[in-house]
Structures are given as structure tokens and as C-alpha cells.
Design a protein around this motif. Structure first.
Motif, PDB file in Angstrom:
ATOM      1  N   PHE A  28       0.818  -1.239  -0.114  1.00  0.00           N
ATOM      2  CA  PHE A  28       0.240  -0.012  -0.034  1.00  0.00           C
ATOM      3  C   PHE A  28       0.887   1.473  -0.087  1.00  0.00           C
ATOM      4  CE2 PHE A  28      -3.679  -2.707   1.552  1.00  0.00           C
ATOM      5  CZ  PHE A  28      -4.544  -2.304   0.703  1.00  0.00           C
ATOM      6  N   PHE A  29       1.848   1.201   0.935  1.00  0.00           N
ATOM      7  CA  PHE A  29       2.858   2.355   0.837  1.00  0.00           C
ATOM      8  C   PHE A  29       3.553   2.513  -0.536  1.00  0.00           C
ATOM      9  CE2 PHE A  29       2.811   2.102   5.544  1.00  0.00           C
ATOM     10  CZ  PHE A  29       2.631   3.554   5.798  1.00  0.00           C
ATOM     11  N   ALA A  30       3.815   1.421  -1.297  1.00  0.00           N
ATOM     12  CA  ALA A  30       4.406   1.543  -2.584  1.00  0.00           C
ATOM     13  C   ALA A  30       3.423   2.308  -3.503  1.00  0.00           C
ATOM     14  CB  ALA A  30       5.007   0.203  -3.043  1.00  0.00           C
ATOM     15  N   ARG A  31       2.251   1.831  -3.550  1.00  0.00           N
ATOM     16  CA  ARG A  31       1.105   1.950  -4.291  1.00  0.00           C
ATOM     17  C   ARG A  31       0.680   3.800  -4.154  1.00  0.00           C
ATOM     18  NH1 ARG A  31      -3.944  -0.516  -7.170  1.00  0.00           N
ATOM     19  NH2 ARG A  31      -1.930  -1.174  -8.112  1.00  0.00           N
ATOM     20  N   GLY A  32       1.224   4.254  -3.150  1.00  0.00           N
ATOM     21  CA  GLY A  32       0.705   5.768  -2.668  1.00  0.00           C
ATOM     22  C   GLY A  32       2.220   6.373  -2.558  1.00  0.00           C
ATOM     23  N   ALA A  33       3.233   5.809  -3.089  1.00  0.00           N
ATOM     24  CA  ALA A  33       4.530   6.715  -2.879  1.00  0.00           C
ATOM     25  C   ALA A  33       4.423   8.018  -3.726  1.00  0.00           C
ATOM     26  CB  ALA A  33       5.572   5.785  -3.501  1.00  0.00           C
ATOM     27  N   GLY A  34       4.823   8.991  -3.109  1.00  0.00           N
ATOM     28  CA  GLY A  34       4.618  10.361  -3.559  1.00  0.00           C
ATOM     29  C   GLY A  34       3.200  10.985  -3.501  1.00  0.00           C
ATOM     30  N   GLN A  35       2.409  10.258  -2.933  1.00  0.00           N
ATOM     31  CA  GLN A  35       0.914  11.194  -2.759  1.00  0.00           C
ATOM     32  C   GLN A  35       0.878  11.681  -1.447  1.00  0.00           C
ATOM     33  OE1 GLN A  35      -1.804   8.047  -3.858  1.00  0.00           O
ATOM     34  NE2 GLN A  35      -0.919   7.963  -5.902  1.00  0.00           N
ATOM     35  N   ARG A  36       0.428  12.978  -1.337  1.00  0.00           N
ATOM     36  CA  ARG A  36       0.106  13.622  -0.073  1.00  0.00           C
ATOM     37  C   ARG A  36      -0.944  12.768   0.692  1.00  0.00           C
ATOM     38  NH1 ARG A  36      -1.002  19.595   0.326  1.00  0.00           N
ATOM     39  NH2 ARG A  36      -1.034  19.059   2.354  1.00  0.00           N
ATOM     40  N   GLY A  37      -0.884  12.554   1.967  1.00  0.00           N
ATOM     41  CA  GLY A  37      -1.781  11.767   2.614  1.00  0.00           C
ATOM     42  C   GLY A  37      -1.762  10.444   2.939  1.00  0.00           C
ATOM     43  N   THR A  38      -0.929   9.766   2.020  1.00  0.00           N
ATOM     44  CA  THR A  38      -0.772   8.304   1.837  1.00  0.00           C
ATOM     45  C   THR A  38      -0.580   7.594   3.346  1.00  0.00           C
ATOM     46  OG1 THR A  38       0.049   8.130  -0.290  1.00  0.00           O
ATOM     47  CG2 THR A  38       0.383   6.340   1.003  1.00  0.00           C
ATOM     48  N   THR A  39       0.352   8.058   4.357  1.00  0.00           N
ATOM     49  CA  THR A  39       0.575   7.699   5.532  1.00  0.00           C
ATOM     50  C   THR A  39      -0.965   7.787   6.298  1.00  0.00           C
ATOM     51  OG1 THR A  39       2.906   8.183   5.486  1.00  0.00           O
ATOM     52  CG2 THR A  39       1.807   7.662   7.565  1.00  0.00           C
ATOM     53  N   THR A  40      -1.518   8.767   6.292  1.00  0.00           N
ATOM     54  CA  THR A  40      -2.803   9.102   7.128  1.00  0.00           C
ATOM     55  C   THR A  40      -3.764   8.196   6.696  1.00  0.00           C
ATOM     56  OG1 THR A  40      -2.068  11.430   7.359  1.00  0.00           O
ATOM     57  CG2 THR A  40      -4.154  11.053   7.776  1.00  0.00           C
ATOM     58  N   ARG A  41      -3.924   7.985   5.275  1.00  0.00           N
ATOM     59  CA  ARG A  41      -4.867   7.015   4.999  1.00  0.00           C
ATOM     60  C   ARG A  41      -4.656   5.620   5.220  1.00  0.00           C
ATOM     61  NH1 ARG A  41      -4.784  10.749   0.563  1.00  0.00           N
ATOM     62  NH2 ARG A  41      -3.413   9.507  -0.640  1.00  0.00           N
ATOM     63  N   ILE A  42      -3.500   5.311   5.276  1.00  0.00           N
ATOM     64  CA  ILE A  42      -3.331   3.696   5.569  1.00  0.00           C
ATOM     65  C   ILE A  42      -3.408   3.830   6.813  1.00  0.00           C
ATOM     66  CG2 ILE A  42      -1.116   2.270   5.772  1.00  0.00           C
ATOM     67  CD1 ILE A  42      -0.089   3.249   3.074  1.00  0.00           C
ATOM     68  N   VAL A  43      -2.863   4.703   7.852  1.00  0.00           N
ATOM     69  CA  VAL A  43      -3.115   4.568   9.388  1.00  0.00           C
ATOM     70  C   VAL A  43      -4.476   4.451   9.460  1.00  0.00           C
ATOM     71  CG1 VAL A  43      -2.948   5.792  11.567  1.00  0.00           C
ATOM     72  CG2 VAL A  43      -0.876   5.628  10.043  1.00  0.00           C
ATOM     73  N   ALA A  44      -5.484   5.456   9.039  1.00  0.00           N
ATOM     74  CA  ALA A  44      -6.784   5.291   9.382  1.00  0.00           C
ATOM     75  C   ALA A  44      -7.498   3.914   8.899  1.00  0.00           C
ATOM     76  CB  ALA A  44      -7.463   6.484   8.651  1.00  0.00           C
ATOM     77  N   GLY A  45      -7.031   3.516   7.492  1.00  0.00           N
ATOM     78  CA  GLY A  45      -7.538   2.295   7.160  1.00  0.00           C
ATOM     79  C   GLY A  45      -7.051   1.103   8.142  1.00  0.00           C
ATOM     80  N   GLN A  46      -6.010   0.978   8.535  1.00  0.00           N
ATOM     81  CA  GLN A  46      -5.530  -0.004   9.321  1.00  0.00           C
ATOM     82  C   GLN A  46      -6.197   0.129  10.691  1.00  0.00           C
ATOM     83  OE1 GLN A  46      -3.656  -2.306   8.371  1.00  0.00           O
ATOM     84  NE2 GLN A  46      -3.255  -3.210  10.423  1.00  0.00           N
ATOM     85  N   TYR A  47      -6.423   1.204  11.188  1.00  0.00           N
ATOM     86  CA  TYR A  47      -7.108   1.209  12.600  1.00  0.00           C
ATOM     87  C   TYR A  47      -8.772   0.718  12.148  1.00  0.00           C
ATOM     88  CZ  TYR A  47      -3.908   2.778  15.764  1.00  0.00           C
ATOM     89  OH  TYR A  47      -2.641   2.955  16.915  1.00  0.00           O
ATOM     90  N   LEU A  48      -9.190   1.222  11.177  1.00  0.00           N
ATOM     91  CA  LEU A  48     -10.393   0.910  10.949  1.00  0.00           C
ATOM     92  C   LEU A  48     -10.624  -0.628  10.816  1.00  0.00           C
ATOM     93  CD1 LEU A  48     -12.063   3.430   8.400  1.00  0.00           C
ATOM     94  CD2 LEU A  48     -13.093   3.024  10.451  1.00  0.00           C
ATOM     95  N   GLY A  49      -9.846  -1.302   9.916  1.00  0.00           N
ATOM     96  CA  GLY A  49      -9.875  -2.784   9.826  1.00  0.00           C
ATOM     97  C   GLY A  49      -9.505  -3.588  11.109  1.00  0.00           C
ATOM     98  N   PHE A  50      -8.572  -3.142  11.758  1.00  0.00           N
ATOM     99  CA  PHE A  50      -8.195  -3.791  12.957  1.00  0.00           C
ATOM    100  C   PHE A  50      -9.275  -3.446  14.178  1.00  0.00           C
ATOM    101  CE2 PHE A  50      -5.841  -4.650  17.176  1.00  0.00           C
ATOM    102  CZ  PHE A  50      -5.491  -5.832  16.689  1.00  0.00           C
TER     103      PHE A  50
END
Length: 198
Positions: A28-50
Motif C-alpha cells: 500500500f505504501f508503494a502504491r501511494g508513494a509520492g502522494q500526499r496523505g498516503t500515510t494518514t489514509r493507511i493509518v486510518a484504514g489499518q485502525y478501521l480494519g483492526f
């Protein structure tokens, strides 16, 4: 059971059941490399899923198993299977332009959440018996430790995905690895859970 002992057991249980998420999150990080907000969206998604995994585990532990029957868990494998199939279709449809076209699409927190939750069927199966064996205060301590470790897991995946040799491989092959990993993950969940009589 002491606080230190409970914490160490919670850390061990989390690592054993979630270490495979580092690979998926790295993609997911590789897919979103160079895009603003990638880390925030991944953190939010991981917290939602977990959070969904944890909520389901606690609900089953407290006797609300009718909300999530054991037989339903393997069918969550359809989520990464379909997402991987869609990603593969996008790569096939776009041919050589897949990197440019797909790179414009930001990583979705809901996609990360769906994949995380689907990959958590085994977590639920492991957490419930452990939660049943401990008292309420220990169960709460486990949940707090688990939620703290989600951030550590995401940071570890980000670290892995941004190491130069790994980042170069992921940048070059992410468009192929991403759908393959999701499809394989979906098939493993379906087959190991015995979905559709497999």
C-alpha cells in the motif's frame, strides 16, 4: 496476571497474528508513494480494519457470536480476492501505462480497512479463546496494547517500503505484486477456512 505479564503476552499475540500485514501494508505504501496523505489514509484504514477485528473478537467473547458466525469468517477472503482481481484487471487494461494511470489514484483508507479486516479472520479465531481465558481488566489491557501496536506495525511497514533497495523493487513491480498478493491472500483465507467446501 500482572500488568507486565499481560502486556508482554499481548505484544507476542499481536506480533504472531499481524506480522504478515507488514507485506500488504508495504505494498500500500508503494502504491501511494509520492502522494500526499498516503500515510494518514493507511493509518486510518489499518485502525478501521483492526478495530473491526477487535470489535468482532470482543463481541464473540462476550456472547454476541450470532453477529458473526464462525462459518462466515472464511468468506471474508472474497474481499481481497475481488480487490486483487480488480487491480489485476486495471493493470491488464492499461498495459504499459499502468504505472502512470494507477499512480494517480490515491490509496483509499476503506480499501486498507477492508483488506485488513478480511485478513483478520485468523486473528478473531486466535483472540476469542485468549479473551475467554482472561478477566475483563486483562482483556481491556490486551485491547489497549493491540491498538498501540497498530501504529508500530504501520510505521514498520513504512520503514520497509522506504528502504532504497526494497523501494526500488516495489516501485518497479508494485503494479504486479499488489494484485497478486491480494488474490493469494483471498484464496488462502477461503481455502484455509473451508469456504465453498474447499
Amino acid at each position: 496476571m500482572g500488568l507486565v505479564s499481560s502486556t508482554l503476552q499481548a505484544v507476542g499475540l499481536f506480533l504472531v497474528t499481524n506480522i504478515d500485514d507488514i507485506i500488504v501494508l508495504s505494498l500500500f505504501f508503494a502504491r501511494g508513494a509520492g502522494q500526499r496523505g498516503t500515510t494518514t489514509r493507511i493509518v486510518a484504514g489499518q485502525y478501521l480494519g483492526f478495530g473491526g477485528i477487535l470489535l468482532a473478537s470482543v463481541a464473540v467473547t462476550l456472547g454476541a457470536g450470532f453477529f458473526l458466525p464462525d462459518g462466515a469468517i472464511p468468506y471474508f477472503g472474497l474481499i481481497p480476492l475481488l480487490l486483487g482481481g480488480y487491480a489485476a484487471w486495471q493493470v491488464w487494461r492499461n498495459g504499459d501505462q499502468d504505472d502512470d494511470t494507477l499512480a494517480d489514484k490515491p490509496v483509499s483508507a476503506l480499501t486498507v480497512a477492508a483488506v485488513t479486516f478480511a485478513n483478520g479472520g485468523d486473528n478473531i479465531g486466535v483472540y476469542v479463546p485468549v479473551f475467554l481465558a482472561v478477566g475483563t481488566s486483562t482483556l481491556v489491557a490486551y485491547c489497549v496494547v493491540f491498538l498501540a501496536l497498530v501504529a508500530v506495525l504501520v510505521l514498520a511497514a513504512r520503514f520497509v517500503a522506504t528502504r532504497k533497495p526494497i523501494a526500488e523493487v516495489l516501485e518497479r513491480w508494485e503494479h504486479i505484486l499488489f494484485p497478486l498478493v491480494l488474490i493469494a491472500l483471498g484464496l488462502v483465507i477461503l481455502i484455509e477456512g473451508g469456504a465453498f467446501g474447499l
